[in-house]
Design a protein around this motif. Structure first.
Motif, short mmCIF file in Angstrom:
data_model
loop_
_atom_site.label_atom_id
_atom_site.label_comp_id
_atom_site.label_asym_id
_atom_site.label_seq_id
_atom_site.Cartn_x
_atom_site.Cartn_y
_atom_site.Cartn_z
N UNK A 127 0.81 -1.23 0.00
CA UNK A 127 0.00 0.00 0.00
C UNK A 127 0.85 1.28 0.00
N UNK A 128 1.93 1.33 0.82
CA UNK A 128 2.80 2.52 0.76
C UNK A 128 3.42 2.67 -0.64
N UNK A 129 3.75 1.55 -1.28
CA UNK A 129 4.32 1.60 -2.62
C UNK A 129 3.30 2.16 -3.60
N UNK A 130 2.05 1.69 -3.48
CA UNK A 130 0.98 2.17 -4.35
C UNK A 130 0.82 3.67 -4.20
N UNK A 131 0.87 4.14 -2.94
CA UNK A 131 0.70 5.58 -2.71
C UNK A 131 1.85 6.36 -3.33
N UNK A 132 3.09 5.86 -3.16
CA UNK A 132 4.24 6.58 -3.68
C UNK A 132 4.14 6.73 -5.20
N UNK A 133 3.79 5.63 -5.87
CA UNK A 133 3.76 5.67 -7.33
C UNK A 133 2.58 6.49 -7.84
N UNK A 134 1.36 6.20 -7.33
CA UNK A 134 0.16 6.86 -7.87
C UNK A 134 0.14 8.35 -7.55
N UNK A 135 0.53 8.70 -6.33
CA UNK A 135 0.40 10.10 -5.90
C UNK A 135 1.66 10.90 -6.21
N UNK A 136 2.82 10.39 -5.77
CA UNK A 136 4.02 11.20 -5.86
C UNK A 136 4.72 11.11 -7.21
N UNK A 137 4.91 9.89 -7.72
CA UNK A 137 5.69 9.77 -8.96
C UNK A 137 4.86 10.12 -10.19
N UNK A 138 3.67 9.51 -10.33
CA UNK A 138 2.90 9.71 -11.55
C UNK A 138 1.96 10.91 -11.47
N UNK A 139 1.57 11.28 -10.24
CA UNK A 139 0.62 12.37 -10.09
C UNK A 139 -0.76 12.05 -10.65
N UNK A 140 -1.15 10.77 -10.59
CA UNK A 140 -2.44 10.36 -11.14
C UNK A 140 -3.60 10.73 -10.20
N UNK A 141 -3.30 10.94 -8.93
CA UNK A 141 -4.33 11.40 -7.99
C UNK A 141 -3.67 12.18 -6.86
N UNK A 142 -4.50 13.00 -6.16
CA UNK A 142 -3.95 13.74 -5.02
C UNK A 142 -3.96 12.84 -3.80
N UNK A 143 -3.29 13.31 -2.74
CA UNK A 143 -3.24 12.54 -1.50
C UNK A 143 -4.65 12.33 -0.94
N UNK A 144 -5.48 13.38 -1.02
CA UNK A 144 -6.85 13.27 -0.51
C UNK A 144 -7.66 12.26 -1.30
N UNK A 145 -7.48 12.29 -2.62
CA UNK A 145 -8.21 11.31 -3.45
C UNK A 145 -7.78 9.90 -3.08
N UNK A 146 -6.47 9.74 -2.83
CA UNK A 146 -5.95 8.43 -2.44
C UNK A 146 -6.59 7.96 -1.14
N UNK A 147 -6.67 8.86 -0.15
CA UNK A 147 -7.24 8.48 1.14
C UNK A 147 -8.73 8.16 1.02
N UNK A 148 -9.46 8.95 0.18
CA UNK A 148 -10.89 8.68 -0.01
C UNK A 148 -11.08 7.31 -0.65
N UNK A 149 -10.24 7.01 -1.65
CA UNK A 149 -10.32 5.73 -2.33
C UNK A 149 -10.02 4.58 -1.37
N UNK A 150 -9.00 4.82 -0.51
CA UNK A 150 -8.61 3.79 0.45
C UNK A 150 -9.74 3.51 1.44
N UNK A 151 -10.44 4.59 1.89
CA UNK A 151 -11.49 4.36 2.89
C UNK A 151 -12.65 3.57 2.29
N UNK A 152 -12.93 3.78 0.99
CA UNK A 152 -13.95 2.98 0.33
C UNK A 152 -13.47 1.53 0.19
N UNK A 153 -12.22 1.37 -0.28
CA UNK A 153 -11.67 0.04 -0.53
C UNK A 153 -11.64 -0.80 0.73
N UNK A 154 -11.45 -0.12 1.90
CA UNK A 154 -11.35 -0.87 3.15
C UNK A 154 -12.70 -1.39 3.62
N UNK A 155 -13.76 -0.66 3.31
CA UNK A 155 -15.08 -1.07 3.78
C UNK A 155 -15.62 -2.21 2.92
#
Lengths: 185, 158
Positions: free
Chosen positions: B1-29
């Motif tokens: 999961x930390x790797x996913x965050x690093x690549x999607x948010x920081x390296x590629x810029x495909x989503x913001x940190x907030x979008x990542x957290x929102x997606x994660x909270x849905x995925x967890x439920x």
């Protein structure tokens, strides 16, 4: 070759369908991730059907945890050890298909409700149940070693390593393999 | 999961940190593995079902081949006693890994509105029913999940 494809016990369509069906049902119950359904997989595959031994079951999960990739792949290893590649297909498809459909549907429904009371009740209300399921999983996985002296010290050491360091789980798993061969656990 | 965050948010810029957290909270439920759910929703949002399928394939295919090759190797070694011993030992460590996840979740229970006693009761009841009595998971969840949901729902009253 046939053993690789279909497993050592031969292939029966009914058994294959039962394997798929059971894992598909568990997929929908996997509130804390696939690992929380391990005790029920064990109940079905080892207890009810006798398709795998206790050690082979625990070992399948350990092998998948040592390998790279999402943890859910352990279900493919269990399926492989029951019925070859056909079995791996049954357990993996069963585990992914229902939850995949639900996930895509929920993603389309929207993320703006993420903080609603219902979602929070869901997360908070089920958190202790998830913890209980993880504890049960730990108990089931140590089943073949309950009567050996090294088991609980090794479990405690693994927990401490995982909580205090950022070491890859591969190393404790290799240590576990050695401890097993030495007869400690 | 930390790797996913690093690549999607920081390296590629495909989503913001907030979008990542929102997606994660849905995925967890949702039921199913979090990382798989995230990949599916993200792929689907951008490219429809084709995107969902390709992100799932990209996530799973290579690791699946590796882990099945490992399993086949172990199978080749057959019923040799040292293989069975090694598998048993690895199972003990696997249990430790799962229990360390449980330990992390226990820390997160502190903010739980149900309070420590209710939480402890639910933990013990689940563990005893599933790990001790070996009751089917469907039955256990059918009883305990509504209890947890109802208590949490009433405690969360605004």
């Amino acid at each position: 070759m046939t053993e690789l494809l279909l497993g050592a016990q031969g292939w029966s369509p009914l058994a294959w369908a039962q394997l798929f069906g059971h894992f598909a049902l568990l997929s929908l119950l996997a509130i804390g991730g696939a690992i929380t359904t391990v005790p029920d997989m064990h109940r079905f595959v080892v207890g009810e059907r006798g398709w795998l031994s206790d050690s082979a079951f625990s070992g399948s999960i350990a092998l998948a945890q040592a390998a790279p990739g999402p943890n859910v792949l352990f279900v493919a290893v269990i399926g492989f050890n029951v019925a070859g590649l056909a079995g791996a297909g049954a357990t993996l498809a069963g585990s992914l298909l229902p939850s995949t459909l639900v996930a895509v549907a929920a993603g389309r429904y929207g993320t703006q409700r993420a903080h609603s009371r219902a979602l929070r009740a869901f997360t908070e209300g089920l958190a202790p149940v998830t913890i209980g399921l993880l504890l049960a999983t730990g108990w089931v996985l140590t089943e073949p070693s309950h009567d050996r002296w090294g088991t609980w010290p090794l479990v405690a050491a693994t927990i401490a390593l995982m909580l205090r360091t950022r070491i890859s789980p591969v190393w404790p798993i290799i240590a576990g393999a050695l401890a097993g061969m030495l007869g400690w656990v | 999961m930390p790797v996913a965050q690093r690549i999607l948010v920081e390296q590629r810029g495909w989503m913001t940190r907030d979008e990542f957290l929102a997606l994660l909270s849905i995925a967890q439920v949702l039921p199913g593995p979090n990382i798989v759910n995230m990949a599916l929703i993200f792929g689907d949002r951008h490219f429809g079902w084709r995107g969902a399928l390709s992100s799932l394939g990209g996530l799973m295919l290579a690791p699946l081949v590796i882990v099945l090759a490992l399993a086949a190797l172990v199978r080749q070694a057959g019923e040799a006693p040292f293989v069975l011993d090694a598998l048993r030992g690895m199972g003990v460590v696997a249990a430790g890994l799962v229990l360390s996840t449980a330990a992390r979740l226990v820390t997160a229970l502190r903010g739980n509105r149900m309070g420590p006693l209710v939480c402890l009761g639910l933990v013990l009841a689940t563990m005893a029913a599933v790990g001790g009595l070996r009751l089917p998971l469907v039955a256990v969840l059918a009883v305990l999940a509504p209890i947890g949901l109802a208590i949490a729902w009433t405690r969360l009253r605004p």
